[in-house]
Scaffold this active site. Structure first.
Site, PDB file in Angstrom:
ATOM      1  N   GLY A 102      -0.971  -2.460   0.634  1.00  0.00           N
ATOM      2  CA  GLY A 102      -2.509  -2.691   0.400  1.00  0.00           C
ATOM      3  C   GLY A 102      -3.263  -1.591   1.503  1.00  0.00           C
ATOM      4  O   GLY A 102      -2.529  -0.617   0.974  1.00  0.00           O
ATOM      5  N   GLY A 103      -4.917  -2.445   1.472  1.00  0.00           N
ATOM      6  CA  GLY A 103      -5.055  -1.043   1.844  1.00  0.00           C
ATOM      7  C   GLY A 103      -4.344  -0.532   3.602  1.00  0.00           C
ATOM      8  O   GLY A 103      -5.695   0.716   3.695  1.00  0.00           O
ATOM      9  N   LYS A 136       5.894  -3.539   8.028  1.00  0.00           N
ATOM     10  CA  LYS A 136       4.538  -3.455   7.448  1.00  0.00           C
ATOM     11  C   LYS A 136       4.090  -1.987   8.115  1.00  0.00           C
ATOM     12  O   LYS A 136       4.176  -1.874   9.333  1.00  0.00           O
ATOM     13  CB  LYS A 136       3.480  -4.259   7.691  1.00  0.00           C
ATOM     14  CG  LYS A 136       1.786  -3.659   6.996  1.00  0.00           C
ATOM     15  CD  LYS A 136       1.158  -4.687   7.577  1.00  0.00           C
ATOM     16  CE  LYS A 136      -0.102  -4.326   6.761  1.00  0.00           C
ATOM     17  NZ  LYS A 136      -1.117  -5.609   7.258  1.00  0.00           N
ATOM     18  N   GLY A 155      -1.218  -0.314   4.375  1.00  0.00           N
ATOM     19  CA  GLY A 155       0.097   0.279   4.674  1.00  0.00           C
ATOM     20  C   GLY A 155       0.943  -0.257   3.234  1.00  0.00           C
ATOM     21  O   GLY A 155       0.185  -1.333   2.197  1.00  0.00           O
ATOM     22  N   GLY A 214       5.387  -5.081  -1.631  1.00  0.00           N
ATOM     23  CA  GLY A 214       4.226  -4.767  -1.753  1.00  0.00           C
ATOM     24  C   GLY A 214       3.043  -3.790  -0.806  1.00  0.00           C
ATOM     25  O   GLY A 214       3.560  -3.169  -0.260  1.00  0.00           O
ATOM     26  N   ASP A 243     -10.956 -12.450   6.748  1.00  0.00           N
ATOM     27  CA  ASP A 243     -10.625 -12.217   5.063  1.00  0.00           C
ATOM     28  C   ASP A 243      -9.614 -12.390   4.865  1.00  0.00           C
ATOM     29  O   ASP A 243      -8.325 -12.536   4.466  1.00  0.00           O
ATOM     30  CB  ASP A 243      -9.836 -10.546   6.004  1.00  0.00           C
ATOM     31  CG  ASP A 243     -10.067  -9.906   4.632  1.00  0.00           C
ATOM     32  OD1 ASP A 243     -10.689  -9.898   3.284  1.00  0.00           O
ATOM     33  OD2 ASP A 243      -9.317  -8.821   3.970  1.00  0.00           O
ATOM     34  N   VAL A 269       4.508  -2.461   2.468  1.00  0.00           N
ATOM     35  CA  VAL A 269       5.248  -3.605   2.919  1.00  0.00           C
ATOM     36  C   VAL A 269       6.935  -4.010   2.794  1.00  0.00           C
ATOM     37  O   VAL A 269       6.732  -3.690   1.323  1.00  0.00           O
ATOM     38  CB  VAL A 269       4.885  -5.059   3.083  1.00  0.00           C
ATOM     39  CG1 VAL A 269       5.926  -5.506   3.288  1.00  0.00           C
ATOM     40  CG2 VAL A 269       3.261  -5.480   3.586  1.00  0.00           C
TER      41      VAL A 269
END
Length: 361
Positions: free
Chosen positions: A35-36, A54, A38, A33, A150, A40
């Protein structure tokens, strides 16, 4: 003795080389997957240990460095059953990466909002309690308090037995216990989960994580997003709707609407009270996370919470807000505050009241 010393050495984050991680991930061939901050990848070490690598990226070298130092400086120093474990890192000219334990069942949002609707309510309660324990450890048991900033379903990972592990410490911050309030240089967190004080010039404490956990708890109860644009009948913010049912003593309607079996009614009542207590507007009115654990476990009586939404106007979602998940930024009107590099969720009535709009490009 050798085994003992080897085990002790494993407790510290290991520094990997670029070549070692390329071998471990089969040249980064299995993407889990992104994200903002990096991407993974799945991999395995020479001893067979499964890992998640990551690879960090960002809009600037400074932002990557901040992410790296936040994660290694927090989760790299602590160990708890309900926190994802950092095995090590790589920092070279062409690669900055973090190496975590691999969580076979992915993140909690898959089981709340997507097709993997296989978890019984009792297991969801266990996940809520485990998550609360992890956050309580960060707040109350570490040498320096760690504020996560978060907490949301996407940052709760599940192992083979669906035990929850709090993950993604890229926004986390260490603070001394004697410093009860923190000065913020900019907003943090994900819209929809971030506490009100994170969006405004208010003092910030560790209680912002308590608020985010409360929002998460609502989504666990409903097994749905707090505002689901795909539900035509759901124009009302779910926490507001839950409060109205709670205040009117109509939780049976909530149980029916959420598809929860009547045998779990007492658990639902408890979770609703805890969620409403956690999202109180004033941080000082929210419980500590250790008390939240006791409340969820039924070890202490939960006082009837006050209406946490009195400061809001309405509770009906606005229809003019546009979400740009690719841009991942939020602008506060009449303010210089900018939230970047974070997955943007739907706005909340708090954001509406204070004219906080999701930026679009």
């Amino acid at each position: 003795m050798d085994k003992f010393l080897n085990d002790m050495e494993k407790e510290k984050p290991i520094r990997f080389t670029d070549q070692q991680l390329r071998i471990a991930t089969d040249n980064y061939s299995y993407r889990l997957g992104s994200g903002g901050f990096g991407v993974v990848y799945k991999g395995s070490l020479s001893d067979g240990t499964m890992i998640a690598v990551k690879v960090l990226h960002g809009s600037s070298d400074k932002r990557i460095d901040q992410q790296f130092m936040a994660e290694v400086g927090t989760i790299g120093k602590v160990h708890h059953f309900n926190l994802v474990r950092l095995y090590g890192f790589c920092i070279e000219k062409n690669l900055i990466a973090l190496v975590y334990e691999y969580m076979r069942n992915g993140s909690l949002d898959r089981y709340l909002f997507q097709e993997y609707n296989i978890l019984e309510f009792e297991k969801l309660q266990e996940i809520a309690i485990g998550t609360a324990r992890g956050i309580a450890y960060l707040h109350e048991e570490c040498q320096q308090r760690i504020i996560h900033y978060d907490i949301k379903p996407g940052n709760i990972l599940l192992d083979t037995s669906f035990n929850p592990k709090v993950a993604d410490f890229g926004l986390a911050k260490l603070c001394n216990r004697e410093n009860t309030h923190i000065t913020m240089t900019g907003g943090r967190g994900t819209p929809g989960y971030a506490a009100p004080e994170l969006w405004m010039p208010f003092p910030v404490t560790h209680k912002c994580d308590v608020y985010s956990f409360g929002i998460l708890l609502f989504e666990i109860i409903g097994k749905r997003r707090n505002h689901d644009v795909n539900l035509s009948e759901s124009q009302e913010w779910f926490p507001m709707w839950v409060w109205k049912k709670f205040d009117a003593e109509e939780l049976e309607e909530l149980v029916a609407a959420c598809g929860i079996e009547e045998q779990n009614m007492e658990i639902v009542k408890r979770m609703v009270r805890v969620a409403l207590s956690c999202v109180q507007y004033g941080p000082e009115s929210r419980p500590t996370m250790s008390l939240v654990v006791q409340m969820l476990e039924g070890l202490v009586e939960i006082p009837k919470p006050l209406n946490p939404f009195l400061h809001m106007i309405g509770g009906i979602f606005p229809t003019h807000i546009n979400t740009d998940t690719n841009n991942g930024s939020v602008t506060v009107s009449n303010s210089s505050t900018m939230i970047t590099e974070s997955s943007v969720e739907d706005a909340t009535p708090i954001m509406t009241k204070y004219e906080i709009e999701l930026a679009s490009v």
